[in-house]
Structure formats: structure tokens, C-alpha cells
Scaffold this active site. Sequence first.
Site, PDB file in Angstrom:
ATOM      1  N   GLU A 119       0.816  -1.216   0.000  1.00 49.23           N
ATOM      2  CA  GLU A 119       0.000   0.000   0.000  1.00 49.23           C
ATOM      3  C   GLU A 119       0.850   1.267   0.000  1.00 49.23           C
ATOM      4  O   GLU A 119       0.324   2.379   0.078  1.00 49.23           O
ATOM      5  CB  GLU A 119      -0.913   0.021   1.246  1.00 49.23           C
ATOM      6  CG  GLU A 119      -1.951  -1.091   1.268  1.00 49.23           C
ATOM      7  CD  GLU A 119      -2.889  -1.017   0.085  1.00 49.23           C
ATOM      8  OE1 GLU A 119      -3.469   0.054  -0.156  1.00 49.23           O
ATOM      9  OE2 GLU A 119      -3.046  -2.046  -0.609  1.00 49.23           O
ATOM     10  N   ARG A 161      17.582  10.128 -21.652  1.00 47.96           N
ATOM     11  CA  ARG A 161      17.730  10.491 -23.067  1.00 47.96           C
ATOM     12  C   ARG A 161      17.879  12.001 -23.266  1.00 47.96           C
ATOM     13  O   ARG A 161      18.241  12.450 -24.352  1.00 47.96           O
ATOM     14  CB  ARG A 161      16.549   9.958 -23.880  1.00 47.96           C
ATOM     15  CG  ARG A 161      15.218  10.581 -23.542  1.00 47.96           C
ATOM     16  CD  ARG A 161      14.065   9.838 -24.221  1.00 47.96           C
ATOM     17  NE  ARG A 161      14.178   9.862 -25.669  1.00 47.96           N
ATOM     18  CZ  ARG A 161      13.750  10.855 -26.437  1.00 47.96           C
ATOM     19  NH1 ARG A 161      13.216  11.937 -25.883  1.00 47.96           N
ATOM     20  NH2 ARG A 161      13.866  10.802 -27.753  1.00 47.96           N
TER      21      ARG A 161
END
Length: 273
Positions: A119, A161
Amino acid sequence: MRLDVVTIFPEYLEPLNVSLVGKARARGRLDVQVHDLRDWTYDRHNTVDDTPYGGGPGMVMKTEPWGEALDEVLAAGYESGASGPVLVVPTPSGRPFTQQVAVELSERPWLVFTPARYEGIDRRVVDEYATRMPVYEVSIGDYVLAGGEAAVLVITEAVARLLPGVLGNAESHRDDSFATGAMADLLEGPVYTKPPEWRGRGIPDVLLSGHHGKIARWRRDEAFRRTDLNRPDLLERSDPASFDKKDREMLSILGWKQGSGGRFGREPGDVEE
């Protein structure tokens, strides 16, 4: 950039050794350290979770192993010369992870990821480390995963990237969907490569014309078409000042009208001519 990931499934992060991220690590652009949270447990079951206060289903990740793990990871990073850590908490209850957030994180020298299971992590852990460093609680989409490791992979690839020297062509990300600037509220249109004909399907003549201005215009028009089809919400929230005359003509063809508040919207029943 340094990246530390604390997880109970270190093997899940193996993809960080391949593709662009793996190459960036090999070139020394990225220093990635993956840590097993269970190394900071001391019972025979290596327990990292317990029942939630207040009752309810599921389990909550405990404060003690997370606190000790993060303290040691941060200490080791500082000792190696790293600085300016940012805690990145993947969670479906966080703010949306967007290209702009990826850009922000790419400008940070050190990211520390805390992918949770069950959780989630006891809230006190995040509150504690928020007093020491910036915290990004981010969601990669409106759905729930079994754990945050997949989100770490998504975020890392989106951020990596953007780092200098990671992409083979430094200009590659300039025309991406959501890219900062002219593409901020647009999706990238279709792309084509050789051969010029495949299974009876050709490519748009304009792409063979050699006319760079017409090609650029076609690509932008196609971006508007795809955004209109798949993500009209982006056009609704876009800044009209970023659109030129040709952009507005294309929006009109697609059935968009500029309202009294300046924003573009579609009236019910509007269809592309």
C-alpha cells in the site's frame, strides 16, 4: 548524473543495463546504483512491511528499513562526491510525470528513487527526507501497478535520453511529442522510411519533394491531426500565442474555434472537413 534505486526487487532493474541507459552507464554518463532494501532488515524474515494503523486491507512498508537505507545511500553518495540529491517517489497519488518534469529532473545531478510495494511507504519517511532535499512524488499514469519499479524504468529512460551525449543525435528529442517549445502541446505525427512503397502503400509525396519548408509544414499539420484525434485535451489547454497563421488555419479545418477567453475549443457536432 548519479541514480540510486532502493527496492526489494533489485533484479527488476536489470533493464537499466541495456539500450540507451546501458550505453550511458558504460560511457560514464550515468552512475546507477541499485540497493536491496532487505539489506537493512534484521529479523530472519527480512520484514519490510506491517499492518496499517487504522485498519484496512494490505500492508504498509515500514519506516526503519527505509530510513536506514536512505541514510546510508545518501552518505555513500556524498562520500563519492555526489551532491544535490532529489528524492523521486513513484506513486499513483503523485502529480503526473510529464515531459516537463523529465526536463526538470534531467537538470539535477543526483536522483534517489524509492519504488514502493504493497500500500506504499509509511508517510513519515517522505516527510522526513523532504526536510533534507526536494521530493518529487510522481505518477506515470492513472492506473495502479503492483510496485514502483516499472515506473522507475520509465522515468529513468525519459530523463536519461535528455542528458548530453546520451542520444546519438542531440537534435532527436527537439521534435518529440510534448517537447519544450513548439511541440509542447502536440503529439508527433507519423514517420516513414525506406522503401518508398510497401505492400502497395506509398508515402506522402511531400516527403520526397526536397522542399524543407513544405515538409516542416506537413509535419506540423500532421501533429495537429494526431493531437486532435488522440489528445484533444492538449489543444484545449494550449497557449494560443504559440500558434501561427497556418496553425490556426489547420485548427479551423479540424473544427476548432477560438473562444472569447482566447483558448481554442470544439463545438459539439464539429467534424473535420
